[in-house]
Each structure stands twice: as C-alpha cells, then as structure tokens.
Scaffold this motif. Sequence first.
Motif, PDB file in Angstrom:
ATOM      1  N   LEU A  54      -3.010   8.569  -2.730  1.00 48.27           N
ATOM      2  CA  LEU A  54      -3.954   7.922  -1.829  1.00 48.27           C
ATOM      3  C   LEU A  54      -5.124   7.283  -2.573  1.00 48.27           C
ATOM      4  O   LEU A  54      -5.582   6.199  -2.207  1.00 48.27           O
ATOM      5  N   ASP A  55      -5.589   7.921  -3.620  1.00 45.22           N
ATOM      6  CA  ASP A  55      -6.718   7.363  -4.377  1.00 45.22           C
ATOM      7  C   ASP A  55      -6.377   6.022  -5.028  1.00 45.22           C
ATOM      8  O   ASP A  55      -7.264   5.229  -5.325  1.00 45.22           O
ATOM      9  N   GLY A  56      -5.093   5.760  -5.238  1.00 47.81           N
ATOM     10  CA  GLY A  56      -4.676   4.496  -5.824  1.00 47.81           C
ATOM     11  C   GLY A  56      -4.632   3.343  -4.843  1.00 47.81           C
ATOM     12  O   GLY A  56      -4.529   2.186  -5.245  1.00 47.81           O
ATOM     13  N   VAL A  57      -4.713   3.651  -3.552  1.00 52.95           N
ATOM     14  CA  VAL A  57      -4.648   2.613  -2.519  1.00 52.95           C
ATOM     15  C   VAL A  57      -6.042   2.017  -2.367  1.00 52.95           C
ATOM     16  O   VAL A  57      -6.879   2.507  -1.606  1.00 52.95           O
ATOM     17  N   LYS A  58      -6.290   0.951  -3.132  1.00 50.61           N
ATOM     18  CA  LYS A  58      -7.589   0.286  -3.148  1.00 50.61           C
ATOM     19  C   LYS A  58      -7.387  -1.186  -2.835  1.00 50.61           C
ATOM     20  O   LYS A  58      -6.442  -1.820  -3.348  1.00 50.61           O
ATOM     21  N   GLN A 108       9.424  10.051  -2.751  1.00 54.31           N
ATOM     22  CA  GLN A 108       8.076   9.917  -3.305  1.00 54.31           C
ATOM     23  C   GLN A 108       7.078   9.574  -2.202  1.00 54.31           C
ATOM     24  O   GLN A 108       5.973  10.122  -2.172  1.00 54.31           O
ATOM     25  N   VAL A 109       7.474   8.691  -1.301  1.00 53.50           N
ATOM     26  CA  VAL A 109       6.589   8.344  -0.183  1.00 53.50           C
ATOM     27  C   VAL A 109       6.386   9.561   0.708  1.00 53.50           C
ATOM     28  O   VAL A 109       5.266   9.881   1.099  1.00 53.50           O
ATOM     29  N   GLU A 110       7.472  10.251   1.026  1.00 57.68           N
ATOM     30  CA  GLU A 110       7.395  11.454   1.873  1.00 57.68           C
ATOM     31  C   GLU A 110       6.423  12.479   1.275  1.00 57.68           C
ATOM     32  O   GLU A 110       5.558  13.013   1.963  1.00 57.68           O
ATOM     33  N   LEU A 111       6.569  12.742  -0.004  1.00 57.93           N
ATOM     34  CA  LEU A 111       5.697  13.724  -0.652  1.00 57.93           C
ATOM     35  C   LEU A 111       4.245  13.248  -0.691  1.00 57.93           C
ATOM     36  O   LEU A 111       3.322  14.054  -0.517  1.00 57.93           O
ATOM     37  N   ALA A 112       4.042  11.957  -0.899  1.00 54.25           N
ATOM     38  CA  ALA A 112       2.683  11.414  -0.920  1.00 54.25           C
ATOM     39  C   ALA A 112       2.036  11.525   0.457  1.00 54.25           C
ATOM     40  O   ALA A 112       0.848  11.866   0.566  1.00 54.25           O
ATOM     41  N   VAL A 113       2.805  11.270   1.512  1.00 53.03           N
ATOM     42  CA  VAL A 113       2.263  11.413   2.871  1.00 53.03           C
ATOM     43  C   VAL A 113       1.943  12.883   3.140  1.00 53.03           C
ATOM     44  O   VAL A 113       0.894  13.207   3.713  1.00 53.03           O
ATOM     45  N   ARG A 114       2.803  13.772   2.714  1.00 53.98           N
ATOM     46  CA  ARG A 114       2.552  15.209   2.912  1.00 53.98           C
ATOM     47  C   ARG A 114       1.294  15.655   2.156  1.00 53.98           C
ATOM     48  O   ARG A 114       0.506  16.439   2.674  1.00 53.98           O
ATOM     49  N   ALA A 123       0.830  -1.208   0.000  1.00 53.69           N
ATOM     50  CA  ALA A 123       0.000   0.000   0.000  1.00 53.69           C
ATOM     51  C   ALA A 123       0.863   1.256   0.000  1.00 53.69           C
ATOM     52  O   ALA A 123       0.540   2.235  -0.685  1.00 53.69           O
ATOM     53  N   ILE A 124       1.968   1.242   0.727  1.00 51.46           N
ATOM     54  CA  ILE A 124       2.859   2.406   0.752  1.00 51.46           C
ATOM     55  C   ILE A 124       3.506   2.601  -0.615  1.00 51.46           C
ATOM     56  O   ILE A 124       3.637   3.740  -1.093  1.00 51.46           O
ATOM     57  N   GLN A 125       3.892   1.523  -1.281  1.00 56.64           N
ATOM     58  CA  GLN A 125       4.452   1.648  -2.624  1.00 56.64           C
ATOM     59  C   GLN A 125       3.416   2.207  -3.594  1.00 56.64           C
ATOM     60  O   GLN A 125       3.732   3.042  -4.435  1.00 56.64           O
ATOM     61  N   THR A 126       2.181   1.761  -3.449  1.00 53.24           N
ATOM     62  CA  THR A 126       1.104   2.276  -4.290  1.00 53.24           C
ATOM     63  C   THR A 126       0.848   3.746  -3.990  1.00 53.24           C
ATOM     64  O   THR A 126       0.627   4.544  -4.907  1.00 53.24           O
ATOM     65  N   LEU A 127       0.898   4.115  -2.718  1.00 52.97           N
ATOM     66  CA  LEU A 127       0.746   5.519  -2.331  1.00 52.97           C
ATOM     67  C   LEU A 127       1.791   6.368  -3.047  1.00 52.97           C
ATOM     68  O   LEU A 127       1.467   7.427  -3.588  1.00 52.97           O
ATOM     69  N   ALA A 128       3.029   5.909  -3.068  1.00 49.91           N
ATOM     70  CA  ALA A 128       4.104   6.658  -3.725  1.00 49.91           C
ATOM     71  C   ALA A 128       3.874   6.766  -5.226  1.00 49.91           C
ATOM     72  O   ALA A 128       4.143   7.807  -5.821  1.00 49.91           O
ATOM     73  N   ASP A 129       3.354   5.711  -5.817  1.00 45.35           N
ATOM     74  CA  ASP A 129       3.180   5.681  -7.274  1.00 45.35           C
ATOM     75  C   ASP A 129       1.903   6.356  -7.752  1.00 45.35           C
ATOM     76  O   ASP A 129       1.892   6.998  -8.798  1.00 45.35           O
ATOM     77  N   ALA A 130       0.814   6.182  -6.998  1.00 43.07           N
ATOM     78  CA  ALA A 130      -0.501   6.605  -7.495  1.00 43.07           C
ATOM     79  C   ALA A 130      -1.250   7.530  -6.543  1.00 43.07           C
ATOM     80  O   ALA A 130      -2.377   7.908  -6.843  1.00 43.07           O
ATOM     81  N   ARG A 159      -9.762   1.967   6.111  1.00 42.54           N
ATOM     82  CA  ARG A 159      -9.246   2.936   7.089  1.00 42.54           C
ATOM     83  C   ARG A 159      -8.222   2.279   8.017  1.00 42.54           C
ATOM     84  O   ARG A 159      -7.221   2.898   8.377  1.00 42.54           O
ATOM     85  N   ALA A 160      -8.462   1.029   8.386  1.00 41.69           N
ATOM     86  CA  ALA A 160      -7.500   0.317   9.234  1.00 41.69           C
ATOM     87  C   ALA A 160      -6.171   0.139   8.493  1.00 41.69           C
ATOM     88  O   ALA A 160      -5.097   0.246   9.102  1.00 41.69           O
ATOM     89  N   LEU A 161      -6.234  -0.131   7.184  1.00 42.84           N
ATOM     90  CA  LEU A 161      -5.014  -0.218   6.391  1.00 42.84           C
ATOM     91  C   LEU A 161      -4.312   1.138   6.359  1.00 42.84           C
ATOM     92  O   LEU A 161      -3.095   1.220   6.552  1.00 42.84           O
ATOM     93  N   LEU A 162      -5.060   2.194   6.122  1.00 41.23           N
ATOM     94  CA  LEU A 162      -4.464   3.529   6.074  1.00 41.23           C
ATOM     95  C   LEU A 162      -3.787   3.864   7.397  1.00 41.23           C
ATOM     96  O   LEU A 162      -2.672   4.408   7.423  1.00 41.23           O
ATOM     97  N   ASP A 163      -4.432   3.543   8.510  1.00 50.69           N
ATOM     98  CA  ASP A 163      -3.838   3.795   9.825  1.00 50.69           C
ATOM     99  C   ASP A 163      -2.566   2.979  10.021  1.00 50.69           C
ATOM    100  O   ASP A 163      -1.574   3.476  10.569  1.00 50.69           O
ATOM    101  N   ALA A 164      -2.568   1.732   9.555  1.00 48.12           N
ATOM    102  CA  ALA A 164      -1.375   0.885   9.654  1.00 48.12           C
ATOM    103  C   ALA A 164      -0.244   1.447   8.792  1.00 48.12           C
ATOM    104  O   ALA A 164       0.932   1.393   9.176  1.00 48.12           O
ATOM    105  N   MET A 165      -0.591   1.987   7.630  1.00 47.02           N
ATOM    106  CA  MET A 165       0.410   2.611   6.765  1.00 47.02           C
ATOM    107  C   MET A 165       1.053   3.798   7.474  1.00 47.02           C
ATOM    108  O   MET A 165       2.278   3.956   7.461  1.00 47.02           O
ATOM    109  N   LEU A 166       0.231   4.636   8.073  1.00 48.74           N
ATOM    110  CA  LEU A 166       0.747   5.807   8.774  1.00 48.74           C
ATOM    111  C   LEU A 166       1.644   5.399   9.936  1.00 48.74           C
ATOM    112  O   LEU A 166       2.714   5.981  10.145  1.00 48.74           O
ATOM    113  N   GLU A 167       1.215   4.390  10.672  1.00 47.15           N
ATOM    114  CA  GLU A 167       2.014   3.914  11.802  1.00 47.15           C
ATOM    115  C   GLU A 167       3.363   3.368  11.316  1.00 47.15           C
ATOM    116  O   GLU A 167       4.417   3.678  11.900  1.00 47.15           O
TER     117      GLU A 167
END
Length: 191
Positions: A30-34, A107-113, A21-28, A57-65
């Motif tokens: 948040l909307d790409g994390v499906k 890319q991950v840093e910018l996607a999280v921001r 999911a984090i790799q997908t976040l970097a590439d696509a 949402r639980a996945l998103l929270d785990a990604m953030l953690e």
Amino acid sequence: MSDTDSPPRLQTDQQTWVRAAIQTLADAGLDGVKVETLARQLGVTKGSFYWHFKDRRALLDAMLEHWRDGRIDDIRGRTQAAPGEEIAQLLHVIDTYSLVRNRRGMQVELAVRDWARHDAAARATLDAVDAVRLECTATLFRAAGRSADEAANRSLLLYAYVFGLGMMDSERDTPRPAETRAFIANLITGG
C-alpha cells in the motif's frame, strides 16, 4: 507532423489508474501506491489523476471496489452447477484453484489482506469477498444434501485448502500429484 504540432497526449481512463495501482499494490504494498509514482509509470501528469479521482483515498476505494467485484464475479461464475452436479462442480472448483498458479493474483490477494489489517474499508471489502466465497461453496454443499452446519464447515475447509496451497506454492510453483489432490478433494467434499 509539423514543427508546431505537439506529440499526442496519452489518454488514461480511471480503470487504467486502478489497474496500475493494483499492480503496484501487489509489488510494493500500500505504501507504494503513490499518485506521482503511478503518473510516472503511466507516462501521464498528476493532473490526469485528479481528473479521475478527488484524492488518493478515492483511488484506494476504487481499487477495493474493482478487486471486490472481480473476486465476487469469479467465484459466482465458478460455483454455478446444474441440479445433481454440485459435488462435481465443487471438485472442479478445488481442481481449478489448486492447479492454477496465478502468482500475480495471489500477490494481490495477500496485499489486500495485509492492507485490511490497517484499514477499515479494506477490512470491510475483504470480509465481503470472504463471505461470498464461503457462501457460494456452502450453497453447493447444501444443494448436495449437506446440513447447513456441515456445508459451512466444508466450505471453510475448501477455502483454507485452496488459499493455503496457493500461499505455500507461490514461490516454487510445484503442482501436487494428482493422487494427493484427489485425496484432499474427497476429504473436503465427503466423496
């Protein structure tokens, strides 16, 4: 394998889902994390996802953690210094972050921001990481004899430099000349 045996099923743990999911976040973004897309990418069923997570949402929270813990562990590890070696360690931190081109990490840093602009949990996570990063380097500056205000200001300058440089060079991967890096590092550390 006999005709009645089925091929072994892939086993996917929670961290595999989070990393994908984090790799997908970097590439696509948040909307790409499906869930469906990730399941297809991992070669598993959506049922595997629901074995590990209640919902997206639980996945998103785990990604953030996962992201938060990794970033905090990284900066804490890089800002350890023996007494009297604080400026040398700060120079090492500046060199490390300004020389190493971790394009995927940026890319991950910018996607999280970007995510934090629209999501309170992501904003809180980002704020926590930023606070620890700034405090770790400010602690080194204070240990080197700088006042609390000066340490905070120099820490912010260091942070702005290494992340700004990372964003500027993300596409062309052009290292700055050693003299330029040394000049900027000396401005930041007051050396």
